[in-house]
Design an enzyme around this catalytic site. Structure first.
Site, short mmCIF file in Angstrom:
data_model
loop_
_atom_site.label_atom_id
_atom_site.label_comp_id
_atom_site.label_asym_id
_atom_site.label_seq_id
_atom_site.Cartn_x
_atom_site.Cartn_y
_atom_site.Cartn_z
N ARG A 234 50.65 84.05 73.12
CA ARG A 234 52.08 84.05 73.41
C ARG A 234 52.35 85.16 74.42
O ARG A 234 51.66 86.20 74.42
CB ARG A 234 52.90 84.31 72.14
CG ARG A 234 52.96 83.15 71.18
CD ARG A 234 53.91 82.07 71.65
NE ARG A 234 54.03 80.98 70.70
CZ ARG A 234 53.39 79.82 70.80
NH1 ARG A 234 52.57 79.59 71.80
NH2 ARG A 234 53.58 78.87 69.90
N GLU A 263 59.60 83.24 79.51
CA GLU A 263 59.41 81.92 80.13
C GLU A 263 60.75 81.23 80.32
O GLU A 263 61.59 81.32 79.43
CB GLU A 263 58.51 81.06 79.23
CG GLU A 263 57.11 81.63 79.13
CD GLU A 263 56.24 80.92 78.08
OE1 GLU A 263 56.65 79.89 77.53
OE2 GLU A 263 55.15 81.44 77.82
N HIS A 281 52.71 77.44 80.69
CA HIS A 281 52.59 77.17 79.24
C HIS A 281 52.19 75.71 78.97
O HIS A 281 52.97 74.94 78.42
CB HIS A 281 53.90 77.52 78.52
CG HIS A 281 53.70 77.71 77.03
ND1 HIS A 281 54.51 78.51 76.27
CD2 HIS A 281 52.80 77.19 76.16
CE1 HIS A 281 54.12 78.48 75.00
NE2 HIS A 281 53.07 77.68 74.91
P1 NAP Z 1 45.06 80.61 63.54
O1 NAP Z 1 43.90 79.73 63.21
O2 NAP Z 1 46.05 80.91 62.49
O3 NAP Z 1 44.48 81.97 64.15
C1 NAP Z 1 45.29 83.08 64.37
C2 NAP Z 1 44.42 84.30 64.39
O4 NAP Z 1 45.26 85.43 64.61
C3 NAP Z 1 43.66 84.55 63.09
O5 NAP Z 1 42.30 84.54 63.38
C4 NAP Z 1 44.11 85.92 62.64
O6 NAP Z 1 42.95 86.62 62.21
C5 NAP Z 1 44.65 86.52 63.94
N1 NAP Z 1 45.62 87.57 63.67
C6 NAP Z 1 46.77 87.49 62.97
N2 NAP Z 1 47.36 88.69 62.89
C7 NAP Z 1 46.56 89.54 63.56
C8 NAP Z 1 46.61 90.93 63.84
N3 NAP Z 1 47.61 91.70 63.38
N4 NAP Z 1 45.63 91.48 64.58
C9 NAP Z 1 44.63 90.72 65.05
N5 NAP Z 1 44.51 89.40 64.82
C10 NAP Z 1 45.46 88.83 64.08
O7 NAP Z 1 45.91 79.98 64.74
P2 NAP Z 1 45.39 79.11 65.98
O8 NAP Z 1 45.55 77.68 65.69
O9 NAP Z 1 44.05 79.62 66.40
O10 NAP Z 1 46.51 79.50 67.07
C11 NAP Z 1 46.62 80.84 67.52
C12 NAP Z 1 47.85 81.02 68.38
O11 NAP Z 1 47.68 80.39 69.63
C13 NAP Z 1 49.13 80.39 67.84
O12 NAP Z 1 49.78 81.21 66.88
C14 NAP Z 1 49.97 80.21 69.09
O13 NAP Z 1 50.83 81.29 69.27
C15 NAP Z 1 48.94 80.17 70.21
N6 NAP Z 1 48.94 78.85 70.87
C16 NAP Z 1 49.22 78.79 72.21
C17 NAP Z 1 49.23 77.55 72.86
C18 NAP Z 1 49.51 77.42 74.33
O14 NAP Z 1 50.01 76.39 74.75
N7 NAP Z 1 49.20 78.40 75.13
C19 NAP Z 1 48.98 76.40 72.13
C20 NAP Z 1 48.68 76.50 70.78
C21 NAP Z 1 48.67 77.74 70.16
P3 NAP Z 1 42.98 87.59 60.92
O15 NAP Z 1 43.75 86.87 59.86
O16 NAP Z 1 41.56 87.83 60.58
O17 NAP Z 1 43.64 88.81 61.41
#
Ligand code: NAP
Length: 315
Positions: A234, A263, A281
């Site tokens: 994000r 954005e 995005h």
């Molecule tokens: P996910 O499986 O829930 O992974 C999120 C990761 O964030 C987890 O590994 C978690 O690890 C880590 N995290 C949470 N809090 C943290 C902290 N304080 N410090 C360090 N790491 C932390 O989610 P995902 O499906 O991979 O998606 C991740 C993100 O990608 C979404 O939340 C979204 O914002 C973004 N995204 C962007 C797009 C785009 O179009 N660009 C599309 C889809 C998603 P731990 O629990 O071990 O800390």
């Protein structure tokens, strides 16, 4: 279910609108001017039981308060940082998202951003189109294969980036709140150490109060003048003014960015730089993935209104 009104916050995917219209009374919030929205919500408050949100437009406390019959928020995104979860929990409003189906596309795009930034693909394309090739060769670029990769947030998308990076013979390390036991990647308990020990840093964590501006001046300086930042998480993960000044000062090697702080506004200073790749995005914007996301949104709403278990609950 025609008597149920579903409020859509943003024009996310036309096919989703068509599907929603088949089953519900669909209300399009974005078609109204800002000052008309409160009156509109009050006028339709008796029938709005569901909101379909997305990464661009979620639902805040004020909107939730205006919708006393709201039962579910189904977001067309995996991230739910624009939804007031505290208020939803307090009101007993359910929340669903679209995890897993987006993972491959976002990881693919992250690698594409790294390749485009390092190999200067956008600049090379412009070079050919502008007829400059006839006047000489394009500049030398930088290799991706074998470069050390650091990943902030080894969740679904972070792990998929790691898998792809392995195929490029890139050693992978990561930072998150806990060590993951299902892989051999090097784990750092500190993001500065991760940034100091990798050449390409991917941001793939969820946006929370803790991860807002997780990429600050210290992290950028640790990544350094040869380092590349790729952000597909994000916009608010990165302190954008610090990113701009690191790039302008030559303290950072380059950046590939799909998400920005405000954005669709992007800092003008980035437009003149040839070591950045800027995307609007589009992490999940393929027909295949949007179709799967729309399907999940519809199925979660159906399950809710039939009193069946939700497919992908957040709350
Ligand atoms: P996910 O499986 O829930 O992974 C999120 C990761 O964030 C987890 O590994 C978690 O690890 C880590 N995290 C949470 N809090 C943290 C902290 N304080 N410090 C360090 N790491 C932390 O989610 P995902 O499906 O991979 O998606 C991740 C993100 O990608 C979404 O939340 C979204 O914002 C973004 N995204 C962007 C797009 C785009 O179009 N660009 C599309 C889809 C998603 P731990 O629990 O071990 O800390």
């Amino acid at each position: 279910m025609n008597q149920i009104s579903v409020l859509m916050t943003y024009p996310m995917f036309t096919n989703l609108e068509k599907l929603l219209e088949k089953h519900y009374n669909l209300l399009r919030l974005w078609e109204l001017k800002d000052h008309e929205q409160e009156h509109f919500l009050k006028a339709n408050a008796d029938t709005i039981k569901a909101v379909v949100a997305c990464a661009e437009a979620g639902i805040n406390k004020k909107m939730i308060n205006l919708l006393p019959r709201l039962e579910i928020v189904s977001t067309f995104s995996v991230g739910y940082d624009k939804i007031d979860l505290i208020k939803c929990r307090e009101r007993g409003v359910k929340v669903t998202n679209t995890p897993d189906v987006v993972t491959e596309d976002v990881a693919d795009l992250a690698i594409a951003l790294a390749l485009s930034t390092l190999r200067k693909i956008c600049g090379a394309d412009g070079f050919v189109r502008k007829g400059l090739w006839k006047m000489g060769d394009f500049c030398i670029s930088t290799k991706l294969s074998g470069k050390s990769v650091g990943i902030v947030g080894l969740g679904r998308i972070g792990s998929a980036i790691a898998k792809r990076a392995e195929a490029f013979n890139c050693p992978v390390s990561y930072y998150s709140r806990s060590r993951k036991l299902n892989n051999d990647y090097k784990y750092y308990t500190n993001i500065i150490d991760l940034a100091a020990n990798c050449q390409i840093l991917f941001v793939a964590c969820a946006l929370t109060e803790e991860t807002r501006y997780i990429i600050n001046r210290e992290v950028l300086d640790a990544l350094g003048r040869e380092g590349i930042l790729i952000n597909i998480g994000r916009g608010l993960h990165v302190e954008e003014s610090e990113l701009v000044s690191a790039l302008l000062d030559g303290r950072l090697g380059g950046a590939g960015i799909d998400v920005f702080e405000n954005e669709p506004d992007v800092p003008d200073q980035l437009f003149g730089l040839d070591n950045v790749v800027l995307l609007p995005h589009v992490g999940t914007s393929t027909m295949e993935t949007c179709t799967e996301m729309a399907d999940l949104v519809i199925k979660n709403l159906e399950a809710h209104f039939k009193n069946e278990p939700l497919l992908t609950p957040v709350l």
